[in-house]
Scaffold this motif. Structure first.
Motif, short mmCIF file in Angstrom:
data_model
loop_
_atom_site.label_atom_id
_atom_site.label_comp_id
_atom_site.label_asym_id
_atom_site.label_seq_id
_atom_site.Cartn_x
_atom_site.Cartn_y
_atom_site.Cartn_z
N ALA A 1 45.63 41.90 33.65
CA ALA A 1 44.83 40.79 33.13
C ALA A 1 43.54 40.63 33.93
O ALA A 1 42.48 40.34 33.37
CB ALA A 1 45.65 39.50 33.17
N TYR A 2 43.64 40.82 35.23
CA TYR A 2 42.45 40.73 36.09
C TYR A 2 41.43 41.79 35.69
O TYR A 2 40.23 41.49 35.52
CB TYR A 2 42.88 40.92 37.54
N ALA A 3 41.87 43.02 35.51
CA ALA A 3 40.96 44.11 35.14
C ALA A 3 40.33 43.87 33.77
O ALA A 3 39.14 44.13 33.57
CB ALA A 3 41.71 45.44 35.16
N ALA A 4 41.13 43.35 32.85
CA ALA A 4 40.62 43.12 31.50
C ALA A 4 39.60 41.98 31.46
O ALA A 4 38.66 42.00 30.66
CB ALA A 4 41.78 42.82 30.55
N ALA A 5 39.80 40.97 32.32
CA ALA A 5 38.94 39.79 32.29
C ALA A 5 37.67 39.93 33.12
O ALA A 5 36.72 39.16 32.95
CB ALA A 5 39.72 38.56 32.77
N PRO B 1 32.13 43.85 33.55
CA PRO B 1 31.89 45.20 34.09
C PRO B 1 30.95 45.23 35.29
O PRO B 1 31.11 46.05 36.19
CB PRO B 1 31.27 45.94 32.88
N SER B 2 29.98 44.32 35.32
CA SER B 2 29.01 44.33 36.42
C SER B 2 29.63 43.98 37.76
O SER B 2 29.05 44.26 38.81
CB SER B 2 27.87 43.35 36.12
N LEU B 3 30.81 43.36 37.75
CA LEU B 3 31.47 42.94 39.00
C LEU B 3 32.79 43.67 39.22
O LEU B 3 33.55 43.30 40.12
CB LEU B 3 31.72 41.43 38.98
N ALA B 4 33.06 44.67 38.45
CA ALA B 4 34.38 45.31 38.48
C ALA B 4 34.73 45.91 39.84
O ALA B 4 35.91 45.98 40.21
CB ALA B 4 34.46 46.39 37.40
N ASP B 5 33.73 46.33 40.59
CA ASP B 5 34.00 46.98 41.87
C ASP B 5 33.62 46.12 43.07
O ASP B 5 33.55 46.60 44.20
CB ASP B 5 33.26 48.31 41.95
N VAL B 6 33.40 44.82 42.85
CA VAL B 6 32.92 43.95 43.93
C VAL B 6 34.04 43.53 44.87
O VAL B 6 33.89 43.55 46.09
CB VAL B 6 32.23 42.70 43.33
N SER B 7 35.18 43.13 44.32
CA SER B 7 36.24 42.51 45.13
C SER B 7 37.47 43.40 45.24
O SER B 7 37.93 43.96 44.24
CB SER B 7 36.64 41.16 44.51
N VAL C 1 43.80 36.22 35.09
CA VAL C 1 42.60 35.69 34.44
C VAL C 1 41.90 34.69 35.37
O VAL C 1 40.67 34.68 35.48
CB VAL C 1 42.96 35.04 33.10
N THR C 2 42.70 33.85 36.03
CA THR C 2 42.13 32.86 36.95
C THR C 2 41.37 33.53 38.10
O THR C 2 40.25 33.12 38.44
CB THR C 2 43.24 31.96 37.52
N ILE C 3 41.97 34.56 38.68
CA ILE C 3 41.31 35.26 39.78
C ILE C 3 40.02 35.93 39.30
O ILE C 3 39.00 35.93 40.01
CB ILE C 3 42.26 36.28 40.42
N ALA C 4 40.04 36.48 38.09
CA ALA C 4 38.82 37.07 37.54
C ALA C 4 37.72 36.03 37.40
O ALA C 4 36.54 36.31 37.70
CB ALA C 4 39.13 37.71 36.18
N ASN C 5 38.08 34.83 37.00
CA ASN C 5 37.09 33.76 36.91
C ASN C 5 36.55 33.37 38.28
O ASN C 5 35.36 33.09 38.45
CB ASN C 5 37.69 32.54 36.22
#
Length: 399
Positions: free
Chosen positions: A350-354, A357-363, A316-320
Motif C-alpha cells: 500500500a505504501y508503494a502504491a500510494a 513517483p517523484s518521492l518514491a526513492d526519498v525515504s 497509505v498513512t505513511i505514504a501521506n
C-alpha cells in the motif's frame, strides 16, 4: 528591527555544543566550531563554562611525555558521565519499565514491573510509578537526592510543557495533570511525555537514526502515535502536544468519519478474533496481541484479513506522511508488528502504491521491534535533552 534575546541565543548555542559533543565526542573545539557553525571564540567560551560546570571533560590526545612528537597534543572534549543522573520510564497498560542513566545516556540500572494498571484510580497508578522509580534508583546504588530529573512517558495525547495528559488509554479520566500528581512524590523535577516522542528520541540518540537530523517514527501500540524529528529536535504541537495518529481521518460519509484507529488500532484488529477461549481471556487481561501470532500461524482468516486491512491503512498513512515531510527515514515500531507477514507485506504494498513517483526513492522504511527498556531509555533521553538546554551556569557570549 528586533534582535535575538541574548539568553535565548546562549541556550541555543549551549545546546548545539553539548549535543555535538554527545554525538561526536571526544571532539576538538575546532571541529565543534565547524559542525555547529559557531565562531571559535564562542565555542571556547561555551566549552570553558561547561568544563567549569562539570558537564564536560577535557583530555589530551597523544602522549605529553613524548618529546619527539611535534606540535602540541590536541585537547579533546567529551561529556562527563557523572555530571548527573536521570530516570526514564515507559508506563503501559500491563507493564511499567524504568531505567536510570548517566549524563551520557548510558544505562546504570533497569527495572520492570508487570502490573495491569488500565483504568485504575490515578492515586493507585501514582503509587506504582513511585515504587518503580524508587526501586530502579536503588538498583543503581543511588538515592532520589542524586537524581536530577524523572521523565514518565505514556501513551496518549500529552502536553509536554504542562505535564497534562489530555487522553490516554490507561487513564479513566481526561486532562489529568500527571506532572502535578507525581512531582511532590519525588521532590525533583518530573517531566511527562508521550511514549512515541520518547522512543523517537531513543532512536535518534541510540538506535537506527543516530546519524540523522531528520526522521519520522510511527508507533503502533494501544494508541497510534507519530514522532517527527527535524533538525535534531522533536517537533511538537501547540503547548508541546504529542500527535495521536489514530485520529487521522481516512474518509468520511454522510453519517460517519473513518479514522485510522478504526482500521489499524489494536482494538479494531483484535475485535475480529474469536470471542471465547484463550484468545478472549488474553484480551480481557490486555494481552491480546501476544495471541495473534498463534492465530495467524493457524491461518485464522478473520485475523489475517484484519492484519492486511490494518497494514493497508498504515501503508497509505505513511505514504501521506512522507509526501508531507519527505524524511530520509521512517521507522515503524510497536506491538502491531506481531501481526507479522500479512500486516507488513500489505503495508509495504500500500505504501508503494500510494507514494507519488517523484518521492518514491526519498525515504527508507524500516521496522524495529524495540524492547520496552529501549522506550524507557528514550524517556531518559528526553530528560537529558532538557538538561542540555538548561542554564547550568554562565556559558559565554551569545554570539
Amino acid at each position: 528591527m528586533k534582535t535575538a534575546d541574548p539568553e535565548l541565543m546562549r541556550a541555543i548555542n549551549r545546546l548545539s555544543v553539548l549535543d555535538t559533543i554527545r554525538r561526536h565526542g571526544p571532539i576538538a573545539r575546532i571541529e565543534i566550531s565547524q559542525r555547529t557553525e559557531l565562531s571559535t571564540s564562542t565555542v571556547s567560551a561555551i566549552t570553558g563554562s561547561l568544563i567549569d560546570d562539570g558537564l564536560i571533560l577535557s583530555r589530551h590526545e597523544g602522549d605529553l611525555r613524548n618529546a619527539t612528537v611535534r606540535g602540541r597534543p590536541r585537547v579533546m572534549l567529551e561529556l562527563n558521565p557523572n555530571a548527573t543522573r536521570v530516570v526514564g520510564a515507559k508506563i503501559a497498560a500491563t507493564r511499567m519499565t524504568f531505567t536510570v542513566t548517566d549524563f551520557c545516556g548510558d544505562v546504570l540500572s533497569e527495572f520492570s514491573l508487570p502490573v495491569r494498571i488500565e483504568r485504575m484510580p490515578i492515586d493507585v497508578i501514582a503509587d506504582l510509578v513511585e515504587d518503580g522509580v524508587r526501586s530502579c534508583v536503588m538498583e543503581a546504588g543511588l538515592t532520589l537526592a542524586e537524581i536530577e530529573v524523572v521523565c514518565l512517558s505514556l501513551p496518549g495525547v500529552v502536553e509536554h510543557r504542562t505535564g497534562v495528559v489530555r487522553s490516554s488509554p490507561i487513564f479513566s479520566d481526561e486532562n489529568v495533570d500527571f506532572a502535578a500528581v507525581m512531582s511532590p512524590r519525588f521532590g525533583i523535577r518530573t517531566i511527562v511525555e508521550s511514549d512515541v516522542h520518547a522512543v523517537t528520541l531513543a532512536h535518534h540518540w541510540f538506535g537506527k537514526a543516530r546519524h540523522l537530523e531528520d526522521m519520522v517514527l510511527v508507533s503502533l501500540e494501544r494508541t497510534l502515535g507519530l514522532g517527527v524529528l527535524h533538525d535534531n529536535s522533536l517537533f511538537r504541537g501547540a503547548g508541546g502536544l504529542s500527535h495521536n495518529l489514530g485520529d487521522l481521518v481516512l474518509g468520511t460519509s454522510a453519517d460517519s468519519v473513518q479514522r485510522l484507529a478504526g482500521l489499524a488500532g489494536e482494538s479494531a484488529i483484535l475485535g475480529d478474533g474469536p470471542q471465547e477461549g484463550l484468545y478472549a481471556e488474553a484480551i480481557r487481561l490486555g494481552r491480546g496481541m501476544s495471541q495473534v501470532r498463534t492465530l495467524i500461524a493457524a491461518e485464522d482468516d478473520r485475523i489475517i484479513a484484519a492484519a492486511a486491512r490494518a497494514g493497508e491503512a498504515v501503508g497509505v498513512t505513511i505514504a501521506n506522511i512522507v509526501t508531507l515531510f519527505a524524511p530520509p527515514l521512517v521507522i515503524v515500531v510497536g506491538s502491531s508488528l506481531a501481526l507479522g507477514q500479512p500486516f507488513v507485506e500489505r503495508l509495504r504494498e500500500a505504501y508503494a502504491a500510494a507514494m507519488p513517483p517523484s518521492l518514491a526513492d526519498v525515504s527508507e522504511l524500516v521496522f524495529d521491534d524495540a524492547t520496552e527498556f529501549f522506550w524507557a531509555r528514550g524517556a531518559a533521553a528526553v530528560a537529558l535533552y532538557e538538561l542540555y538546554e538548561s542554564p547550568w551556569g554562565t556559558t559565554g557570549p551569545a554570539l
